[in-house]
Motif scaffolding. Structure first.
Motif, PDB file in Angstrom:
ATOM      1  N   GLY A  62       0.816  -1.220   0.000  1.00 31.20           N
ATOM      2  CA  GLY A  62       0.000   0.000   0.000  1.00 31.20           C
ATOM      3  C   GLY A  62       0.843   1.260   0.000  1.00 31.20           C
ATOM      4  N   GLY A  63       1.851   1.284   0.871  1.00 32.08           N
ATOM      5  CA  GLY A  63       2.737   2.447   0.904  1.00 32.08           C
ATOM      6  C   GLY A  63       3.505   2.604  -0.395  1.00 32.08           C
ATOM      7  N   GLY A  64       3.928   1.463  -0.945  1.00 29.58           N
ATOM      8  CA  GLY A  64       4.642   1.511  -2.218  1.00 29.58           C
ATOM      9  C   GLY A  64       3.773   2.045  -3.345  1.00 29.58           C
ATOM     10  N   SER A  65       2.500   1.707  -3.307  1.00 30.83           N
ATOM     11  CA  SER A  65       1.589   2.201  -4.343  1.00 30.83           C
ATOM     12  C   SER A  65       1.397   3.705  -4.237  1.00 30.83           C
ATOM     13  N   LEU A  66       1.239   4.204  -3.026  1.00 28.09           N
ATOM     14  CA  LEU A  66       1.120   5.655  -2.842  1.00 28.09           C
ATOM     15  C   LEU A  66       2.368   6.368  -3.348  1.00 28.09           C
ATOM     16  N   PHE A  67       3.522   5.774  -3.050  1.00 23.90           N
ATOM     17  CA  PHE A  67       4.779   6.377  -3.505  1.00 23.90           C
ATOM     18  C   PHE A  67       4.821   6.426  -5.034  1.00 23.90           C
ATOM     19  N   ARG A  68       4.453   5.336  -5.666  1.00 19.51           N
ATOM     20  CA  ARG A  68       4.515   5.293  -7.127  1.00 19.51           C
ATOM     21  C   ARG A  68       3.488   6.214  -7.769  1.00 19.51           C
ATOM     22  N   ILE A  69       2.338   6.390  -7.140  1.00 18.57           N
ATOM     23  CA  ILE A  69       1.351   7.339  -7.664  1.00 18.57           C
ATOM     24  C   ILE A  69       1.925   8.748  -7.641  1.00 18.57           C
ATOM     25  N   GLY A  70       2.529   9.114  -6.516  1.00 16.25           N
ATOM     26  CA  GLY A  70       3.103  10.452  -6.410  1.00 16.25           C
ATOM     27  C   GLY A  70       4.240  10.678  -7.388  1.00 16.25           C
ATOM     28  N   ILE A  71       5.140   9.696  -7.481  1.00 13.51           N
ATOM     29  CA  ILE A  71       6.298   9.849  -8.353  1.00 13.51           C
ATOM     30  C   ILE A  71       5.911   9.675  -9.820  1.00 13.51           C
ATOM     31  N   GLY A  72       4.926   8.809 -10.087  1.00  6.45           N
ATOM     32  CA  GLY A  72       4.507   8.587 -11.469  1.00  6.45           C
ATOM     33  C   GLY A  72       3.999   9.837 -12.153  1.00  6.45           C
ATOM     34  N   SER A  73       3.483  10.770 -11.380  1.00  5.84           N
ATOM     35  CA  SER A  73       2.962  12.008 -11.970  1.00  5.84           C
ATOM     36  C   SER A  73       4.058  12.884 -12.554  1.00  5.84           C
ATOM     37  N   ILE A  74       5.294  12.699 -12.089  1.00 12.10           N
ATOM     38  CA  ILE A  74       6.394  13.547 -12.553  1.00 12.10           C
ATOM     39  C   ILE A  74       6.644  13.346 -14.043  1.00 12.10           C
ATOM     40  N   ALA A  75       6.418  12.136 -14.539  1.00 13.66           N
ATOM     41  CA  ALA A  75       6.626  11.874 -15.964  1.00 13.66           C
ATOM     42  C   ALA A  75       5.740  12.760 -16.836  1.00 13.66           C
ATOM     43  N   LEU A  76       4.616  13.201 -16.289  1.00 18.15           N
ATOM     44  CA  LEU A  76       3.713  14.102 -17.011  1.00 18.15           C
ATOM     45  C   LEU A  76       3.960  15.559 -16.651  1.00 18.15           C
ATOM     46  N   LEU A  77       3.980  15.856 -15.351  1.00 21.01           N
ATOM     47  CA  LEU A  77       3.990  17.249 -14.910  1.00 21.01           C
ATOM     48  C   LEU A  77       5.290  17.978 -15.222  1.00 21.01           C
ATOM     49  N   LEU A  78       6.427  17.311 -15.034  1.00 21.89           N
ATOM     50  CA  LEU A  78       7.701  18.007 -15.215  1.00 21.89           C
ATOM     51  C   LEU A  78       7.942  18.431 -16.668  1.00 21.89           C
ATOM     52  N   PRO A  79       7.814  17.527 -17.662  1.00 18.29           N
ATOM     53  CA  PRO A  79       8.003  17.994 -19.048  1.00 18.29           C
ATOM     54  C   PRO A  79       7.007  19.074 -19.456  1.00 18.29           C
ATOM     55  N   LEU A  80       5.751  18.945 -18.991  1.00 18.39           N
ATOM     56  CA  LEU A  80       4.767  19.984 -19.317  1.00 18.39           C
ATOM     57  C   LEU A  80       5.140  21.322 -18.692  1.00 18.39           C
ATOM     58  N   LEU A  81       5.630  21.287 -17.455  1.00 15.50           N
ATOM     59  CA  LEU A  81       6.030  22.521 -16.794  1.00 15.50           C
ATOM     60  C   LEU A  81       7.153  23.204 -17.565  1.00 15.50           C
ATOM     61  N   LEU A  82       8.151  22.414 -17.964  1.00 14.35           N
ATOM     62  CA  LEU A  82       9.307  22.992 -18.647  1.00 14.35           C
ATOM     63  C   LEU A  82       8.947  23.496 -20.045  1.00 14.35           C
ATOM     64  N   GLN A  83       8.062  22.797 -20.736  1.00 14.55           N
ATOM     65  CA  GLN A  83       7.754  23.167 -22.118  1.00 14.55           C
ATOM     66  C   GLN A  83       6.589  24.148 -22.224  1.00 14.55           C
TER      67      GLN A  83
END
Length: 209
Positions: A1-22
């Motif tokens: 369960g904790g691992g899933s929460l971690f991956r949900i939070g970190i998984g968003s970076i693949a979307l948010l970071l490139p969009l933020l920069l571009q």
């Protein structure tokens, strides 16, 4: 369960970071890619030290406190602006890659600590599925947070100011994963980390003899 929460939070970076920069800062795809590769460099760098860190601090401390550091590495991106020097962005992403890689490796290792040998193959299949679902859900939740931020701020299109609330939300979700880590016993995964008491190691040796 904790691992899933971690991956949900970190998984968003693949979307948010490139969009933020571009979209937010107007960088080209090449500039964005060169900066975001810092996370991969950090992940490779920390691999050499993971075994030593687990032996010294144990799974419980690593999973709990490093989850908070990983959450901070996500939330701190909310402070990025178009005027933030690229070197600072690169260093922040480099350090973020280090702590996130340490967390992923530790989670992957301790997941199988209490799994009987005869069902390891089934557990591996289930765990791999849960991993992919969690990372995919991270992209979905991140996109929802970004769209909600844009809607609440009444922006017709996504702008740089829409990203900081989304990043803070995803950082909070990442931090929640530490709650399950704090419930682990202090000696969780001690043998896997090379921290098993000498008595236990000696007993194991005697049994093998």
């Amino acid at each position: 369960g904790g691992g899933s929460l971690f991956r949900i939070g970190i998984g968003s970076i693949a979307l948010l970071l490139p969009l933020l920069l571009q979209l937010g800062f107007g960088m080209s795809p090449l500039q964005s890619g060169l900066l975001t590769c810092a996370s991969a460099v950090g992940a490779l760098f920390i691999k050499t030290a993971i075994k030593m860190l687990l032996r010294r601090h144990g799974f419980r401390s690593i999973l709990a406190y490093n989850a908070l550091l990983s959450a901070a590495s996500v939330a701190v991106m909310a402070l990025f602006t178009a005027r933030t020097p690229h070197l600072i962005v690169f260093l922040v992403l480099l350090l973020g890659g280090c702590v996130r890689s340490l967390q992923f490796t530790s989670l992957n290792a301790i997941t199988y600590a209490d799994i009987p040998d005869h069902i390891v193959s089934q557990a591996t299949s289930m765990y791999a599925t849960v991993q992919q679902l969690s990372l995919g859900m991270g992209v979905t939740v991140g996109a929802f947070a970004l769209q909600a931020s844009s809607f609440l701020q009444k922006h017709g299109t996504i702008v740089a100011g829409d990203f900081w609330p989304a990043l803070l939300i995803m950082g909070l979700i990442t931090a929640l994963s530490a709650c399950s880590a704090f419930t682990l016993p202090p000696d969780a995964g001690a043998e896997m980390a090379g921290r098993a008491p000498k008595v236990a190691l000696q007993a194991a040796s005697d049994t093998a003899d």
